[in-house]
Design a protein around this motif. Structure first.
Motif, PDB file in Angstrom:
ATOM      1  N   VAL A 207      -4.537  22.753 -10.478  1.00  0.00           N
ATOM      2  CA  VAL A 207      -3.799  22.057 -11.537  1.00  0.00           C
ATOM      3  C   VAL A 207      -2.847  21.088 -10.853  1.00  0.00           C
ATOM      4  CG1 VAL A 207      -2.013  22.275 -13.299  1.00  0.00           C
ATOM      5  CG2 VAL A 207      -3.989  23.780 -13.359  1.00  0.00           C
ATOM      6  N   PHE A 208      -3.032  19.818 -11.172  1.00  0.00           N
ATOM      7  CA  PHE A 208      -2.123  18.779 -10.684  1.00  0.00           C
ATOM      8  C   PHE A 208      -0.990  18.635 -11.687  1.00  0.00           C
ATOM      9  CE2 PHE A 208      -6.108  16.997  -8.754  1.00  0.00           C
ATOM     10  CZ  PHE A 208      -5.680  16.938  -7.438  1.00  0.00           C
ATOM     11  N   ARG A 209       0.217  18.884 -11.228  1.00  0.00           N
ATOM     12  CA  ARG A 209       1.391  18.682 -12.083  1.00  0.00           C
ATOM     13  C   ARG A 209       2.090  17.424 -11.571  1.00  0.00           C
ATOM     14  NH1 ARG A 209       4.073  19.211 -16.866  1.00  0.00           N
ATOM     15  NH2 ARG A 209       5.565  20.924 -16.888  1.00  0.00           N
ATOM     16  N   LEU A 210       2.095  16.371 -12.365  1.00  0.00           N
ATOM     17  CA  LEU A 210       2.779  15.147 -11.946  1.00  0.00           C
ATOM     18  C   LEU A 210       4.288  15.322 -12.104  1.00  0.00           C
ATOM     19  CD1 LEU A 210       0.455  12.469 -13.586  1.00  0.00           C
ATOM     20  CD2 LEU A 210       0.382  13.383 -11.264  1.00  0.00           C
ATOM     21  N   LEU A 211       5.036  14.663 -11.251  1.00  0.00           N
ATOM     22  CA  LEU A 211       6.498  14.768 -11.277  1.00  0.00           C
ATOM     23  C   LEU A 211       7.126  13.445 -11.711  1.00  0.00           C
ATOM     24  CD1 LEU A 211       7.109  16.818  -7.997  1.00  0.00           C
ATOM     25  CD2 LEU A 211       6.917  17.656 -10.353  1.00  0.00           C
ATOM     26  N   ASP A 212       8.374  13.517 -12.126  1.00  0.00           N
ATOM     27  CA  ASP A 212       9.097  12.299 -12.541  1.00  0.00           C
ATOM     28  C   ASP A 212       9.804  11.669 -11.346  1.00  0.00           C
ATOM     29  OD1 ASP A 212      11.172  14.072 -12.062  1.00  0.00           O
ATOM     30  OD2 ASP A 212      12.352  13.431 -13.788  1.00  0.00           O
ATOM     31  N   TRP A 213       9.379  12.010 -10.162  1.00  0.00           N
ATOM     32  CA  TRP A 213      10.046  11.560  -8.931  1.00  0.00           C
ATOM     33  C   TRP A 213       8.979  11.154  -7.917  1.00  0.00           C
ATOM     34  CZ3 TRP A 213       9.252  14.153  -4.251  1.00  0.00           C
ATOM     35  CH2 TRP A 213      10.044  13.731  -3.179  1.00  0.00           C
ATOM     36  N   GLY A 214       9.272  10.137  -7.111  1.00  0.00           N
ATOM     37  CA  GLY A 214       8.291   9.747  -6.100  1.00  0.00           C
ATOM     38  C   GLY A 214       8.674   8.478  -5.361  1.00  0.00           C
ATOM     39  N   ASP A 215       7.647   7.809  -4.833  1.00  0.00           N
ATOM     40  CA  ASP A 215       7.843   6.562  -4.084  1.00  0.00           C
ATOM     41  C   ASP A 215       8.040   5.393  -5.053  1.00  0.00           C
ATOM     42  OD1 ASP A 215       7.375   7.993  -1.771  1.00  0.00           O
ATOM     43  OD2 ASP A 215       5.311   7.286  -1.518  1.00  0.00           O
ATOM     44  N   GLU A 216       8.465   4.264  -4.477  1.00  0.00           N
ATOM     45  CA  GLU A 216       8.549   3.031  -5.268  1.00  0.00           C
ATOM     46  C   GLU A 216       7.708   1.968  -4.580  1.00  0.00           C
ATOM     47  OE1 GLU A 216      12.281   1.516  -7.205  1.00  0.00           O
ATOM     48  OE2 GLU A 216      12.076  -0.001  -5.637  1.00  0.00           O
ATOM     49  N   VAL A 217       6.806   1.362  -5.325  1.00  0.00           N
ATOM     50  CA  VAL A 217       5.938   0.312  -4.780  1.00  0.00           C
ATOM     51  C   VAL A 217       6.394  -1.024  -5.351  1.00  0.00           C
ATOM     52  CG1 VAL A 217       3.563  -0.563  -4.713  1.00  0.00           C
ATOM     53  CG2 VAL A 217       3.982   1.903  -4.575  1.00  0.00           C
ATOM     54  N   ARG A 218       6.569  -2.007  -4.452  1.00  0.00           N
ATOM     55  CA  ARG A 218       6.955  -3.355  -4.909  1.00  0.00           C
ATOM     56  C   ARG A 218       5.816  -4.313  -4.585  1.00  0.00           C
ATOM     57  NH1 ARG A 218      12.293  -4.926  -5.040  1.00  0.00           N
ATOM     58  NH2 ARG A 218      12.032  -6.383  -3.313  1.00  0.00           N
ATOM     59  N   LEU A 219       5.458  -5.122  -5.550  1.00  0.00           N
ATOM     60  CA  LEU A 219       4.327  -6.040  -5.374  1.00  0.00           C
ATOM     61  C   LEU A 219       4.755  -7.458  -5.745  1.00  0.00           C
ATOM     62  CD1 LEU A 219       1.648  -3.820  -7.163  1.00  0.00           C
ATOM     63  CD2 LEU A 219       1.932  -4.084  -4.692  1.00  0.00           C
ATOM     64  N   ARG A 220       4.296  -8.425  -4.940  1.00  0.00           N
ATOM     65  CA  ARG A 220       4.587  -9.844  -5.237  1.00  0.00           C
ATOM     66  C   ARG A 220       3.309 -10.640  -4.965  1.00  0.00           C
ATOM     67  NH1 ARG A 220       9.264 -12.528  -1.719  1.00  0.00           N
ATOM     68  NH2 ARG A 220       7.749 -12.101  -0.106  1.00  0.00           N
ATOM     69  N   LEU A 221       2.877 -11.389  -5.957  1.00  0.00           N
ATOM     70  CA  LEU A 221       1.618 -12.119  -5.801  1.00  0.00           C
ATOM     71  C   LEU A 221       1.723 -13.207  -4.735  1.00  0.00           C
ATOM     72  CD1 LEU A 221       0.413 -12.442  -9.512  1.00  0.00           C
ATOM     73  CD2 LEU A 221      -0.050 -10.658  -7.835  1.00  0.00           C
ATOM     74  N   ARG A 222       0.636 -13.397  -4.003  1.00  0.00           N
ATOM     75  CA  ARG A 222       0.566 -14.455  -2.974  1.00  0.00           C
ATOM     76  C   ARG A 222      -0.527 -15.450  -3.358  1.00  0.00           C
ATOM     77  NH1 ARG A 222       2.442 -13.223   2.311  1.00  0.00           N
ATOM     78  NH2 ARG A 222       1.047 -14.879   3.031  1.00  0.00           N
ATOM     79  N   ASP A 223      -0.266 -16.716  -3.094  1.00  0.00           N
ATOM     80  CA  ASP A 223      -1.229 -17.760  -3.441  1.00  0.00           C
ATOM     81  C   ASP A 223      -2.401 -17.831  -2.475  1.00  0.00           C
ATOM     82  OD1 ASP A 223      -0.156 -18.901  -5.774  1.00  0.00           O
ATOM     83  OD2 ASP A 223       1.467 -19.773  -4.580  1.00  0.00           O
ATOM     84  N   ASP A 224      -2.214 -17.318  -1.250  1.00  0.00           N
ATOM     85  CA  ASP A 224      -3.226 -17.554  -0.218  1.00  0.00           C
ATOM     86  C   ASP A 224      -4.329 -16.494  -0.170  1.00  0.00           C
ATOM     87  OD1 ASP A 224      -1.883 -15.400   0.739  1.00  0.00           O
ATOM     88  OD2 ASP A 224      -1.071 -16.388   2.524  1.00  0.00           O
ATOM     89  N   GLY A 225      -4.306 -15.553  -1.105  1.00  0.00           N
ATOM     90  CA  GLY A 225      -5.378 -14.556  -1.153  1.00  0.00           C
ATOM     91  C   GLY A 225      -5.215 -13.428  -0.141  1.00  0.00           C
ATOM     92  N   GLU A 226      -4.126 -13.424   0.630  1.00  0.00           N
ATOM     93  CA  GLU A 226      -3.967 -12.367   1.639  1.00  0.00           C
ATOM     94  C   GLU A 226      -3.279 -11.132   1.062  1.00  0.00           C
ATOM     95  OE1 GLU A 226      -2.640 -13.073   5.470  1.00  0.00           O
ATOM     96  OE2 GLU A 226      -3.474 -15.102   5.595  1.00  0.00           O
ATOM     97  N   VAL A 227      -3.580  -9.981   1.686  1.00  0.00           N
ATOM     98  CA  VAL A 227      -2.867  -8.736   1.361  1.00  0.00           C
ATOM     99  C   VAL A 227      -1.958  -8.450   2.549  1.00  0.00           C
ATOM    100  CG1 VAL A 227      -3.103  -6.237   1.016  1.00  0.00           C
ATOM    101  CG2 VAL A 227      -4.734  -7.809  -0.068  1.00  0.00           C
ATOM    102  N   ARG A 228      -0.662  -8.488   2.326  1.00  0.00           N
ATOM    103  CA  ARG A 228       0.307  -8.269   3.415  1.00  0.00           C
ATOM    104  C   ARG A 228       1.171  -7.061   3.135  1.00  0.00           C
ATOM    105  NH1 ARG A 228       1.873 -13.351   5.919  1.00  0.00           N
ATOM    106  NH2 ARG A 228      -0.096 -14.178   6.704  1.00  0.00           N
ATOM    107  N   ARG A 229       1.382  -6.236   4.147  1.00  0.00           N
ATOM    108  CA  ARG A 229       2.261  -5.073   4.020  1.00  0.00           C
ATOM    109  C   ARG A 229       3.580  -5.428   4.676  1.00  0.00           C
ATOM    110  NH1 ARG A 229       5.057  -0.971   3.180  1.00  0.00           N
ATOM    111  NH2 ARG A 229       4.317   1.162   3.399  1.00  0.00           N
ATOM    112  N   LEU A 230       4.672  -5.453   3.924  1.00  0.00           N
ATOM    113  CA  LEU A 230       5.989  -5.715   4.510  1.00  0.00           C
ATOM    114  C   LEU A 230       6.651  -4.377   4.808  1.00  0.00           C
ATOM    115  CD1 LEU A 230       7.279  -8.559   2.153  1.00  0.00           C
ATOM    116  CD2 LEU A 230       5.631  -8.671   4.005  1.00  0.00           C
ATOM    117  N   GLY A 231       7.392  -4.326   5.881  1.00  0.00           N
ATOM    118  CA  GLY A 231       8.052  -3.059   6.233  1.00  0.00           C
ATOM    119  C   GLY A 231       7.097  -2.134   6.963  1.00  0.00           C
ATOM    120  N   GLY A 232       6.282  -1.458   6.231  1.00  0.00           N
ATOM    121  CA  GLY A 232       5.303  -0.576   6.847  1.00  0.00           C
ATOM    122  C   GLY A 232       5.890   0.783   7.187  1.00  0.00           C
TER     123      GLY A 232
END
Ligand SMILES: C[C@@](CO)(OP(=O)(O)O)[C@H](O)COP(=O)(O)OP(=O)(O)OC[C@H]1O[C@@H](n2ccc(N)nc2=O)[C@H](O)[C@@H]1O
Ligand SMILES: Nc1ncnc2c1ncn2[C@@H]1O[C@H](COP(=O)(O)OP(=O)(O)O)[C@@H](O)[C@H]1O
Length: 480
Positions: A207-232
């Motif tokens: 049984v998977f119990r989801l929580l109200d707590w976790g990571d935060e993902v931030r996304l910003r669209l790029r014009d050049d078609g690349e997928v970039r990871r900032l920070g890491g």
């Protein structure tokens, strides 16, 4: 004097409570003084909010907190509230309060909230007139939208005749702006291994119990078609980061699939990704899988791909057995390798989640010769009746990882302590927030405790609804 605003840290709780006590002194002599001075911040609530990333602190040059703002997201689907904003009285008039307010509003906008509300005193210079300068307007507090805030005011004993409620509208993030998405953690309330498939993967029931707590993902669209990871993440190179792999997989799928046009005019097909990690890595709380699911769900929206939940869940399964449940966003009974899901509505519970700071390698555990792989099948009713609570990995992890064993033993002193997934995090179910925080407060220094609430519906689904609503509203009012 310069200052810096950043997310508050649990180590700053005492300092923030002290700032509030000093700031309240400014109301001495005001008719609201008696009620304001009688109420102070409950540290356990502040800690809870800090753990959810809802508190920002202003630091002076010596990195000492001089002010803070606390956002409340419990008010309604698309409304955030200012629960508290305080600056040390001797640091007033320097723009610190304004910067904190703008910071909180910017985050709320990026998270898809449409409005920020607050309650304040009408006749105090640094209250209503200050907020009015920052885009807040007085609203009709008798309206149903403010019933919740007024109820809070009543509970706090604040003088209704002196208080006004104010709102500031927010617009949806523009094309090149950051958007903010939650990636919740999960617990496995039980886990049984019933067999092994020819490809080596294990058939399980959980049984998977989801929580109200976790990571935060931030996304910003790029014009050049690349997928970039900032920070890491240290030790996780970007090509292996599940958030990056999810974006790349979705991009490949969208480019190959007929009828899906990722290059559609106006939607840049690349993305910058940032992740604020809160979920312990290799903790059995599904952090990497949840980050991946959030990227799939959020980019489907931001790239306007209109892929169905089934397609996204299947893409998720290719990334990891735990990803589909996060894509579907419901606490669930799971079979197969964890991808055959039946949503469950579970009683409201709080959890003390203990991190023994010992990552446990999932693959090694699945390969352990002593692992029980032929358990009889459990039924949903045996779980619901409380009969089925065991985790097949627990005896193996106990024997191999003494710190996890110690965490289970310590938490077991308060009730039934369980391992989540393949560990190393362990948890205990509590019927109330107060009980959970009381246990967490006694956590030995060798471990870290987090209190979280179980949810039937993932915060990611709420965020998706918010972002869709904000975009629709901005489109219809021609805001962008
Ligand atoms: C044990 C569980 C319980 O929820 O959670 P965690 O402890 O990882 O959070 C999951 O089944 C973990 O899922 P996840 O971490 O996504 O696993 P994957 O990346 O797909 O697989 C990693 C490796 O674990 C093994 N594996 C995984 C799932 C499964 N049902 N049988 C397996 O044998 C395989 O060797 C696989 O190569
Ligand atoms: N975005 C990510 N967050 C966490 N771990 C990641 C991520 N991407 C790849 N990983 C790798 O996945 C492993 C398992 O991480 P995680 O999902 O947090 O734990 P678990 O599978 O035990 O629930 C990590 O040890 C790390 O090497």
């Amino acid at each position: 004097m310069s200052f810096l605003i950043e997310r508050a840290d649990p180590s700053q709780i005492d300092a923030l409570c002290a700032i509030e006590r000093k700031a309240v002194q400014l109301f001495r002599g005001h008719p609201a003084w008696a009620s304001y001075s009688a109420i102070s911040i409950p540290p356990e609530l502040l800690q809870q909010a800090i753990g959810r990333g809802l508190v920002w602190v202003a630091l002076n040059e010596a990195a000492v907190p001089v002010g803070f703002v606390w956002l409340d997201t419990d008010a309604g689907d698309s409304v955030a509230g200012i629960a508290e904003i305080d600056v040390l009285p001797d640091h007033g008039q320097r723009g610190i309060g304004a910067a904190l307010l703008e910071h909180a509003c910017a985050w709320a906008g990026a998270a898809g909230y449409r409005r920020v509300d607050l309650g304040t005193l009408a006749d105090v210079r640094w209250n209503a007139p200050f907020y009015a300068k920052h885009g807040f307007a007085v609203v009709d507090k008798d309206g149903p939208a403010f019933a919740y805030a007024r109820e809070r005011d009543r509970e706090n004993g604040f003088p209704d005749h002196l208080r006004v409620f104010m709102s500031r509208p927010l617009s949806a993030p523009g094309r090149g702006e950051w958007t903010v998405w939650p990636a919740p953690a999960k617990l496995n309330l039980f886990l049984r291994i019933t067999g092994r498939r020819p490809d080596g993967y294990h058939e399980l029931q959980t049984v998977f119990r989801l929580l109200d707590w976790g990571d935060e993902v931030r996304l910003r669209l790029r014009d050049d078609g690349e997928v970039r990871r900032l920070g890491g993440i240290p030790g996780v190179p970007p090509p292996t980061d599940l958030a990056v792999r999810a974006a790349q997989l979705l991009q490949r799928h969208a480019r190959a699939a007929t009828g899906v046009n990722i290059e559609r005019a106006g939607v840049p097909p690349g993305v910058d990704i940032e992740v604020t990690k809160r979920i312990p890595m290799g903790g059995g709380l599904g952090g990497g899988s949840s980050d991946a699911a959030t990227v799939l769900v959020a980019l489907n929206q931001l790239w306007r791909l209109d892929l169905t939940e089934d397609v996204l869940a299947e893409l998720g399964r290719q990334l990891g057995a735990d990803v589909p449940v996060f894509v579907r966003g419901r606490s669930a009974w799971a079979e197969g390798i964890g991808e055959q899901l039946t949503p469950l509505s579970l009683p409201s519970r709080h959890y003390v989640v203990l991190d023994p700071h010992e990552p446990v390698p999932t693959v090694a555990l699945f390969q352990a010769p002593e692992l029980t792989r032929n358990a009889p099948r459990a039924t949903i009713s045996s779980f619901v009746s409380g009969e089925t609570t065991e985790n097949a990995f627990a005896p193996v992890v106990r024997a191999r990882h003494p710190r996890v064993a110690a965490a289970l033993d310590w938490l077991g002193g308060f009730g039934q302590a369980r391992l989540s997934g393949s560990g190393g995090c362990v948890f205990l179910e509590a019927k109330s927030f107060d009980r959970a925080t009381a246990i967490a407060a006694r956590c030995p220094v060798a471990f870290t405790a987090q209190v979280a609430m179980g949810v039937d519906v993932s915060p990611l689904r709420d965020a998706l609804a918010r972002h869709r609503g904000a975009e629709r509203a901005t489109r219809t009012t021609g805001g962008r």
